[in-house]
Design a protein around this motif. Structure first.
Motif, short mmCIF file in Angstrom:
data_model
loop_
_atom_site.label_atom_id
_atom_site.label_comp_id
_atom_site.label_asym_id
_atom_site.label_seq_id
_atom_site.Cartn_x
_atom_site.Cartn_y
_atom_site.Cartn_z
N LEU A 66 0.85 -1.19 0.00
CA LEU A 66 0.00 0.00 0.00
C LEU A 66 0.89 1.24 0.00
O LEU A 66 1.58 1.52 0.98
N ASP A 67 0.87 1.96 -1.11
CA ASP A 67 1.75 3.12 -1.28
C ASP A 67 0.92 4.30 -1.77
O ASP A 67 0.49 4.34 -2.92
N MET A 105 6.39 1.57 7.50
CA MET A 105 7.50 2.51 7.34
C MET A 105 7.00 3.92 7.60
O MET A 105 5.90 4.28 7.18
N THR A 106 7.81 4.70 8.29
CA THR A 106 7.44 6.07 8.60
C THR A 106 8.69 6.91 8.78
O THR A 106 9.75 6.39 9.13
N GLN A 107 8.55 8.20 8.56
CA GLN A 107 9.68 9.10 8.77
C GLN A 107 9.81 9.50 10.24
O GLN A 107 10.93 9.67 10.73
N GLU A 145 4.66 5.02 4.18
CA GLU A 145 4.14 6.28 4.71
C GLU A 145 3.03 6.03 5.73
O GLU A 145 1.86 6.33 5.53
N LEU A 146 3.41 5.46 6.87
CA LEU A 146 2.44 5.18 7.92
C LEU A 146 1.76 6.44 8.45
O LEU A 146 0.63 6.37 8.94
N ILE A 147 2.45 7.57 8.35
CA ILE A 147 1.84 8.81 8.85
C ILE A 147 0.56 9.09 8.08
O ILE A 147 -0.47 9.47 8.65
#
Length: 874
Positions: free
Chosen positions: A469-470, A733-735, A704-706
């Motif tokens: 999922l992107d 994944m998240t920043q 991009e979990l945010i």
């Protein structure tokens, strides 16, 4: 009588003199015979020594058969104090005497075995008398060290082996260097075996035997040392006396001294004309100074240090022995460890050659301790060797600690590239069944998405199913060349809502469709919760909106259930029919009449009594997000089809590779993402109808979990808590971990099998490094290069790391899998598997769906029943 006494006295003297002369003559004859027949006493001595040695060896062999072995496994946080280590040394010394009374001294020993054979970086074993097992099993280290009974070790023969015995050289009474506990004193030994390769037959083992000091041997050694010290002191005194006399003679022969004597002679003269010189007296030898560490009996032991290195490759064993020799140099101070033997040109004669090899082999095999007379140490000098590796020891990662990745192996999940101490690089992996959840943190462009793509591609080629999922779609073109294979083409589906190109093609999904066998109440709950999550509704802030939406969706789901039972799934309602249901009285009457028998009494009562009392503006909060979805042609086309193709439950069971690109992170996109996430949660939980052993593993990658958690925080948190039970595993994944909702963040960190971070700001990295006890510190992680990670992993139930891993780069790791010339064909196949159609075609069909549903309801509802119901809902 007076004259007889002198006669008798002379006779007695003569008799005594004769006896003495006879004794002397006898001794002379005996000495002559011994000199002439020297071989007779020599043979007798040799026979006596040989018989004694045979008896001692047999007794020692019998005693050595009654030995036990323990293996000590330290925890990750093992950090003993000096006192704890010292107490362990006292235990070992005491245990060495737990032998039968008849056991020879050489068998009364406790042996520490440090072994590296490829199964562990450094195995720490204790071998000693069987009677000492209870004493040695309870250590002063507490729960930080696990003591377990060790089995016998059986080594296969190696082609090349070297042996060495280390003895103490330097000043006999001087101690070894006091090595601090941080870093671990065992670190040089660990580094020496860090590049050991089990596939080449490499083996290295160090054996330290500890034996309590025999009192009579210690006394004899002290007498010897004191005598030696006195001889040295006398030689020094004699040397000093010679220098004094030489200095005095030089002064007396000088002109100045002669003039002084002449002057002094005039005044009173001197005696003898020469100056009296007093030579220095030998200094008294102090026992404490002469004996050094041997002055006190307490905690004094004899040690024997044996080393053997082996390999199937020529030269590796010799190189390993040289590394271990350098490692022991760290302990050198006033005394040092040196290899026993002597060198002649390129040849070294020691434990590896005749005549020492046979004795070495016997001691090595039986565990006997026969150290040289110089190997006396105090327990404090052995501090670094009396305990297993501590938290301050850097242990290398072996293949047994972290498996090597193999392309096409479904049991392994790619993690990255590990660089061994010798510079070798290998792809490392974790076991797929143990990698339940993963969290990757780091700044943009740091390599976390590239690593996730490499892992997903490796999993896909191994036959696994996944969902990527992107929201930004960048991952799809990056992964496309490496997925362009015939055996994958039938398993890949692309759900792309970005409307790329002049004639975009879109797949379809009906969140409230019932043609795929869903459970009605689960569909209602999933859609309602998705709206509530994306819009921030709850029972306190928007109770009426939740009630209205739930009632509307329940009715439409009931309609679709009836339509599917009638064999008309193409006439199902969609979420866009909520507006007609709430605002169009005619449509509402037809719908309620058609499904009255399928609705519960409470729902029917609500529509009869509560709904008519609601003001028109009560529907605005429900209709507003639906209107936004309808205004966007892409989302209208995607959600407006009666028979949607997207079916994530079927994709799980069929090992599909589903790439989902919602299209962005705006309000409408967040609502789509919330619907997809809640449907995924519903689909995963629906796997409870399959026995656990038959559930096909499936992996969901969330980039991009945010963005995703902003749309559905509670849903994402529930995924990390529940999916393991259904063999679905999430990789997020998240920043910035801090920007995630608290519920998601806590679930991520609590359940993560793998926790990874790339470079970033100290504040962004600190939440991850704090989970590792700030080792490494945020400053170290912040300075990482691109594609470098620190990560902790789970292997065989144990945490490995944090260890520095280079993230896999697709162009390097999957270079052989790249098919750039087939990307177009694969993308067409992926859209075909998703049954994508043109945007205009789907938009037209979605617009016409309201009239199709109305027509079908008219056909489904009997005329009489419809007339009777009009009175209830007017």
């Amino acid at each position: 009588m007076g004259s007889a006494a002198p006669y008798l006295s002379g006779q007695a003297a003569a008799s005594i003199f004769g006896e003495a002369l006879g004794l002397l003559t006898g001794l002379t004859h005996t000495a002559g015979w011994l000199i002439t027949h020297w071989w007779v006493p020599a043979t007798a001595v040799l026979i006596g020594w040989g018989v004694n040695e045979i008896v001692m060896r047999r007794l020692a062999r019998a005693a050595s058969a009654q030995r036990m072995a323990l293996e000590l496994v330290p925890s990750r946080h093992f950090d003993p104090s000096l006192e704890e280590i010292f107490r362990r040394g006292v235990q070992l010394a005491r245990a060495s005497t737990s032998m039968p009374w008849w056991a020879p001294r050489r068998s009364k020993t406790v042996q520490i075995r440090l072994r590296a054979d490829g199964t562990a970086p450094l195995r720490y074993r204790i071998e000693g008398p069987a009677g000492a097992q209870r004493l040695l099993s309870i250590t002063p280290f507490g729960p930080d060290v696990t003591v377990k009974k060790a089995s016998a070790l059986r080594d296969k023969p190696r082609k090349h082996a070297v042996r060495a015995e280390f003895v103490l050289r330097g000043k006999p009474t001087a101690p070894l260097r006091e090595v601090p506990l941080e870093p671990d004193p065992l670190q040089p030994l660990v580094d020496a075996v860090s590049d050991l390769r089990a596939e080449l037959g490499d083996l290295a083992e160090v054996r330290l035997d500890i034996q309590r000091a025999p009192k009579w041997v210690l006394r004899a050694r002290r007498v010897q040392l004191m005598a030696q010290a006195r001889r040295v002191e006398r030689r020094e005194a004699q040397r000093a006396a010679r220098w004094v006399r030489q200095d005095a003679s030089g002064i007396e022969d000088s002109l100045t001294w002669q003039l002084q004597q002449l002057v002094a002679g005039k005044q009173g003269g001197g005696v003898g004309g020469r100056r009296l010189v007093m030579p220095p007296v030998p200094r008294r030898v102090e026992a404490a100074e002469a004996l050094g560490k041997l002055a006190e009996d307490d905690h004094l032991v004899r040690v024997q240090l044996l080393v053997m290195c082996a390999s199937d490759t020529e030269g590796r064993a010799q190189a390993r022995l040289a590394q271990l020799q350098a490692a022991f140099d760290v302990f050198g101070g006033g005394a040092r460890w040196a290899m026993r033997g002597w060198r002649l040109g390129p040849w070294r004669f020691g434990a590896d050659r005749w005549p020492s090899r046979r004795g070495f082999e016997r001691r090595w095999k039986l565990g006997h301790c026969q150290p040289p007379r110089t190997n006396w140490v105090r327990l404090e000098e052995l501090t670094g060797l009396l305990k297993p590796p501590t938290v301050h020891c850097r242990l290398p990662l072996l293949a047994t600690d972290l498996p090597t990745f193999q392309h096409g192996n479904p049991d392994l999940l790619l993690q990255g590239i590990y660089r061994a101490p010798d510079g070798r690089r290998r792809l490392v992996a974790t076991h797929a069944r143990e990698t339940l959840f993963e969290v990757g943190v780091g700044k943009a462009g740091g390599g976390k998405t590239e690593r996730a793509l490499a892992q997903a591609i490796g999993w896909a080629h191994a036959g696994g199913g996944l969902m990527f999922l992107d929201p930004h779609r960048d991952s799809w073109p990056r992964a496309l060349p490496f997925l362009a294979h015939d055996h994958l083409a039938q398993r890949i589906a692309l759900i792309d809502l970005n409307a790329v190109g002049p004639t975009p093609q879109i797949s379809s999904w009906n969140p409230i469709g019932m043609h795929q066998g869903q459970v009605a109440h689960e569909v209602v709950e999933a859609v309602t919760d998705a709206y509530a999550s994306a819009l921030g509704w709850d029972d306190a802030s928007a109770p009426r909106a939740l009630t209205i939406l739930t009632a509307a969706v329940a009715v439409l789901v009931a309609v679709n259930e009836a339509v599917c039972r009638a064999g008309r799934p193409e006439d199902q309602a969609t979420v866009f029919h909520v507006r007609a249901l709430l605002t169009d009285a005619g449509f509402r009457k037809a719908v309620l009449a058609a499904v009255e028998g399928r609705l519960g009494e409470e729902t029917r009562s609500w529509w009869r009594t509560v709904f008519p009392t609601l003001p028109p503006d009560a529907f605005a909060v429900v209709l507003n997000p639906i209107a936004r979805l309808a205004a966007n042609p892409v989302t209208r086309a995607f959600l407006g089809q009666p028979v949607g193709v997207y079916n994530i439950r079927a994709a799980m069971d069929d090992r599909m590779i589903v790439w989902v690109c919602p299209g962005g992170n705006g309000p409408t996109d967040r609502l789509i993402t919330a619907l997809l996430a809640r449907d995924l949660l519903r689909a995963v939980r629906s796997r409870r109808d399959i026995p656990e052993a038959q559930r096909v593993p499936f992996r969901a990658y969330f980039d991009e979990l945010i963005t995703l958690t902003g749309a559905a925080p509670e849903t994402i948190a529930a995924m990390f808590e529940d999916f393991r039970k259904y063999r679905v595993h999430v990789h997020g994944m998240t920043q910035l971990l801090a920007r995630l909702p608290i519920a998601v963040r806590l679930s991520l960190v609590q359940n993560a099998s793998t926790l990874a971070t790339t470079a970033g700001s100290r504040s962004a990295i600190a939440p991850i490094t704090s989970e590792w006890g700030d080792n490494p510190s945020p400053d170290v992680v912040a300075a990482l290069d691109r594609f470098e990670h620190y990560m902790s992993l789970t292997v065989r139930g144990h945490r490995v790391g944090p260890v520095r891993i280079t993230g896999p780069h697709l162009d390097e790791v999957f270079a052989d899998h790249a098919r750039p010339h087939r990307t177009t064909a694969l993308e067409n196949a992926a859209r075909a598997n998703a049954e994508a159609a043109s945007l205009s075609q789907l938009t037209t069909r979605a617009t016409e769906q309201l009239s199709r549903v109305s027509t079908l309801l008219t056909q489904l509802t009997p005329t009489a029943a419809r007339a009777s119901k009009e009175n209830h809902y007017s």
